[in-house]
Write an enzyme that holds these catalytic residues in place. Sequence first.
Site, PDB file in Angstrom:
ATOM      1  N   GLY A 155       0.754  -1.242   0.000  1.00  0.00           N
ATOM      2  CA  GLY A 155       0.000   0.000   0.000  1.00  0.00           C
ATOM      3  C   GLY A 155       0.784   1.292   0.000  1.00  0.00           C
ATOM      4  O   GLY A 155       0.309   2.314  -0.476  1.00  0.00           O
ATOM      5  N   GLU A 205       4.299   3.931   6.136  1.00  0.00           N
ATOM      6  CA  GLU A 205       3.075   3.130   6.033  1.00  0.00           C
ATOM      7  C   GLU A 205       2.013   3.907   5.270  1.00  0.00           C
ATOM      8  O   GLU A 205       1.996   5.141   5.300  1.00  0.00           O
ATOM      9  CB  GLU A 205       2.528   2.834   7.440  1.00  0.00           C
ATOM     10  N   ASP A 206       1.104   3.186   4.623  1.00  0.00           N
ATOM     11  CA  ASP A 206      -0.019   3.848   3.975  1.00  0.00           C
ATOM     12  C   ASP A 206      -1.087   4.228   5.001  1.00  0.00           C
ATOM     13  O   ASP A 206      -1.614   5.323   4.997  1.00  0.00           O
ATOM     14  CB  ASP A 206      -0.622   2.968   2.867  1.00  0.00           C
ATOM     15  N   ASP A 265      -4.457   1.447  11.200  1.00  0.00           N
ATOM     16  CA  ASP A 265      -5.859   1.221  11.546  1.00  0.00           C
ATOM     17  C   ASP A 265      -5.917   0.822  13.030  1.00  0.00           C
ATOM     18  O   ASP A 265      -5.959   1.684  13.902  1.00  0.00           O
ATOM     19  CB  ASP A 265      -6.383   0.129  10.602  1.00  0.00           C
ATOM     20  N   LYS A 324      -6.339   6.072  11.311  1.00  0.00           N
ATOM     21  CA  LYS A 324      -7.719   5.993  11.814  1.00  0.00           C
ATOM     22  C   LYS A 324      -7.648   6.011  13.334  1.00  0.00           C
ATOM     23  O   LYS A 324      -7.644   4.964  13.980  1.00  0.00           O
ATOM     24  CB  LYS A 324      -8.376   4.695  11.338  1.00  0.00           C
ATOM     25  N   PHE A 329     -13.712   2.432   5.502  1.00  0.00           N
ATOM     26  CA  PHE A 329     -12.780   1.803   4.570  1.00  0.00           C
ATOM     27  C   PHE A 329     -12.460   2.759   3.411  1.00  0.00           C
ATOM     28  O   PHE A 329     -13.356   3.379   2.839  1.00  0.00           O
ATOM     29  CB  PHE A 329     -13.378   0.500   4.029  1.00  0.00           C
ATOM     30  N   ARG A 334      -5.673   0.665  -6.468  1.00  0.00           N
ATOM     31  CA  ARG A 334      -4.393   1.251  -6.050  1.00  0.00           C
ATOM     32  C   ARG A 334      -3.940   2.382  -6.970  1.00  0.00           C
ATOM     33  O   ARG A 334      -3.188   3.258  -6.570  1.00  0.00           O
ATOM     34  CB  ARG A 334      -3.291   0.180  -6.043  1.00  0.00           C
TER      35      ARG A 334
HETATM   36  P1  5GP Z   1      -3.586  -2.356  11.340  1.00  0.00           P
HETATM   37  O1  5GP Z   1      -2.633  -3.481  11.613  1.00  0.00           O
HETATM   38  O2  5GP Z   1      -3.074  -0.997  11.735  1.00  0.00           O
HETATM   39  O3  5GP Z   1      -4.957  -2.638  11.902  1.00  0.00           O
HETATM   40  O4  5GP Z   1      -3.862  -2.358   9.790  1.00  0.00           O
HETATM   41  C1  5GP Z   1      -2.942  -2.004   8.884  1.00  0.00           C
HETATM   42  C2  5GP Z   1      -3.262  -2.547   7.508  1.00  0.00           C
HETATM   43  O5  5GP Z   1      -4.667  -2.808   7.311  1.00  0.00           O
HETATM   44  C3  5GP Z   1      -2.901  -1.527   6.457  1.00  0.00           C
HETATM   45  O6  5GP Z   1      -1.544  -1.597   6.117  1.00  0.00           O
HETATM   46  C4  5GP Z   1      -3.846  -1.891   5.327  1.00  0.00           C
HETATM   47  O7  5GP Z   1      -3.272  -2.922   4.570  1.00  0.00           O
HETATM   48  C5  5GP Z   1      -5.081  -2.424   6.016  1.00  0.00           C
HETATM   49  N1  5GP Z   1      -6.142  -1.405   6.117  1.00  0.00           N
HETATM   50  C6  5GP Z   1      -6.642  -0.870   7.252  1.00  0.00           C
HETATM   51  N2  5GP Z   1      -7.621   0.023   6.980  1.00  0.00           N
HETATM   52  C7  5GP Z   1      -7.734   0.057   5.632  1.00  0.00           C
HETATM   53  C8  5GP Z   1      -8.588   0.808   4.735  1.00  0.00           C
HETATM   54  O8  5GP Z   1      -9.446   1.633   5.098  1.00  0.00           O
HETATM   55  N3  5GP Z   1      -8.405   0.583   3.410  1.00  0.00           N
HETATM   56  C9  5GP Z   1      -7.492  -0.304   2.934  1.00  0.00           C
HETATM   57  N4  5GP Z   1      -7.407  -0.437   1.605  1.00  0.00           N
HETATM   58  N5  5GP Z   1      -6.683  -1.026   3.743  1.00  0.00           N
HETATM   59  C10 5GP Z   1      -6.799  -0.839   5.075  1.00  0.00           C
END
Ligand code: 5GP
Length: 177
Positions: free
Chosen positions: A48, A102-103, A106, A134, A155, A168
């Site tokens: 991402g 990081e993109d 969450d 987020k 999302f 993407r």
């Molecule tokens: P975390 O481990 O912080 O919960 O999640 C990180 C990963 O979840 C991100 O690198 C991404 O791949 C995915 N992710 C979380 N929220 C979103 C979202 O709103 N859209 C997309 N496309 N991916 C997300």
Amino acid sequence: MAIIRVHDKSFETYLPAETIQQRIKELAGIINKDYAGKKPLFIAILNGSFMFAADLFKHLTIEAEICFIKLASYKGMKSSGNVVTSIGLEDDLFGKEVIIVEDIVDTGKTLHNFLPKLLHQQPKSMKIATLLYKSEAIEYPLVLDYVGFDIPNKFVVGYGLDYDGLGRNLKEIYQLV
Ligand code: 5GP
């Protein structure tokens, strides 16, 4: 406001391309100041973050290195749940000034699990730059040093982020309708 379809879902424009680019320029400006005279190593987490990493990197005026890694989660030992491994980290981080790219953060689980593995190599410093955050969804404690946008817990796709492999390539970031 543009509505687009990705697979079976509808998304509406949330962050226009110019807004994203402007914020990335600002973040790069802050990093240029914070790392003046240093030579940080950016570690961009695939897939991402490829667009964010490229645009951020273009605005750096300091000397900097970049590498790309991919994280894979799998169910490991029963007690600890998901274990995160990396593919592609060839650099030795000892004594380096590291910036993780990081993109989106969450729940924070991915980085929370992965950072100790990097810290084990004893970098001189380690900071995190994420385009999206987020904050309402965070469950695992993380210090985020450079945040592009704090966004609602919905999302999103576009600008490197996918929905089941697609989206993407979009220049803007779209939110699920
Ligand atoms: P975390 O481990 O912080 O919960 O999640 C990180 C990963 O979840 C991100 O690198 C991404 O791949 C995915 N992710 C979380 N929220 C979103 C979202 O709103 N859209 C997309 N496309 N991916 C997300």
